[in-house]
Enzyme design. Structure first.
Site, PDB file in Angstrom:
ATOM      1  N   VAL A  84       7.982  -8.582  -7.811  1.00 39.07           N
ATOM      2  CA  VAL A  84       8.831  -7.910  -7.289  1.00 39.07           C
ATOM      3  C   VAL A  84       9.762  -7.427  -8.300  1.00 39.07           C
ATOM      4  O   VAL A  84      10.357  -8.299  -9.214  1.00 39.07           O
ATOM      5  CB  VAL A  84       9.514  -8.500  -6.047  1.00 39.07           C
ATOM      6  CG1 VAL A  84      10.858  -7.844  -5.520  1.00 39.07           C
ATOM      7  CG2 VAL A  84       8.696  -9.070  -4.986  1.00 39.07           C
ATOM      8  N   CYS A  85      10.227  -5.928  -8.351  1.00 42.37           N
ATOM      9  CA  CYS A  85      11.364  -5.553  -9.086  1.00 42.37           C
ATOM     10  C   CYS A  85      12.602  -5.139  -8.363  1.00 42.37           C
ATOM     11  O   CYS A  85      12.545  -4.435  -7.438  1.00 42.37           O
ATOM     12  CB  CYS A  85      10.959  -4.176  -9.704  1.00 42.37           C
ATOM     13  SG  CYS A  85      12.029  -3.167 -10.626  1.00 42.37           S
ATOM     14  N   LEU A  86      13.288  -6.428  -8.290  1.00 41.00           N
ATOM     15  CA  LEU A  86      14.657  -6.282  -7.520  1.00 41.00           C
ATOM     16  C   LEU A  86      15.742  -6.741  -8.296  1.00 41.00           C
ATOM     17  O   LEU A  86      15.661  -7.769  -8.687  1.00 41.00           O
ATOM     18  CB  LEU A  86      14.422  -7.119  -6.405  1.00 41.00           C
ATOM     19  CG  LEU A  86      15.506  -7.306  -5.209  1.00 41.00           C
ATOM     20  CD1 LEU A  86      15.618  -5.886  -4.724  1.00 41.00           C
ATOM     21  CD2 LEU A  86      15.035  -7.900  -4.187  1.00 41.00           C
TER      22      LEU A  86
END
EC number: 2.3.2.23
Length: 187
Positions: A84-86
């Site tokens: 996840v890119c968060l």
């Protein structure tokens, strides 16, 4: 102030006492599988995902690693690894946050408001920017194919685990020193 291990136990217990199905991995609380439902009024509504959570030794001072186990079509989720890119998890994490924040706020916000200008899945980002209708259809196809409750069985999860290395989850800075287990489970 309480120690990181006490905080970890408290946060895991809080998550287990909530409405989420939480499954410890390897009989510990450092690695978990959490059942996550797509947010209401989103393209992901009705979808069910297993999300792998790895808590580093320094949690809550260091962010957990988060990765989708079953496939999801989203600009900010790597399609193959599920990472996840968060920003709030990877860069601006604070000990004020806990595991419930991830599942009640951060992941729903990620699915409701994708950011195609900072993609992990270039195909999803490109499609979202060029053809919104086709993007929405692809999201729904993935939900139907990969994110139905009946599709999330123990055997599917075991197969998925073999494909996900610690480096593939979240920010790629896992501190786990466990060696991968060699061999396949008995049929």
């Amino acid at each position: 102030m309480s120690s990181p291990s006490k905080r970890r136990e408290m946060d895991v217990m809080k998550l287990m006492m909530s409405d989420y199905s939480v499954e410890p991995i390897n009989d510990g609380i450092s690695e978990l599988k959490v059942e996550f439902h797509g947010p209401k009024d989103s393209l992901y509504e009705g979808g069910v995902w297993k999300v792998r959570v790895e808590l580093p030794d320094a949690y809550p001072y260091k962010s957990p690693s988060i990765g989708f186990i079953n496939k999801i079509f989203h600009p900010n989720v790597d399609e193959l690894s599920g990472s996840v890119c968060l920003d709030v998890i990877n860069q601006t994490w604070s000990p004020m946050f806990d595991l419930l924040n991830i599942f009640e706020v951060f992941l729903p916000q990620l699915l409701l408001y994708p950011n195609p200008s900072d993609p992990l899945n270039g195909d999803a980002a490109s499609l979202m920017m060029k053809d919104q209708k086709q993007y929405e259809q692809r999201v729904k196809e993935y939900c139907e194919r990969y994110a139905k409750k009946e599709n999330i069985t123990s055997s599917t999860l075991e197969d998925s685990d073999e494909d996900i290395s610690n480096d593939d989850i979240s920010d790629g800075q896992s501190t786990s020193s466990d060696d991968n287990i060699v061999g396949d489970a008995d049929p």
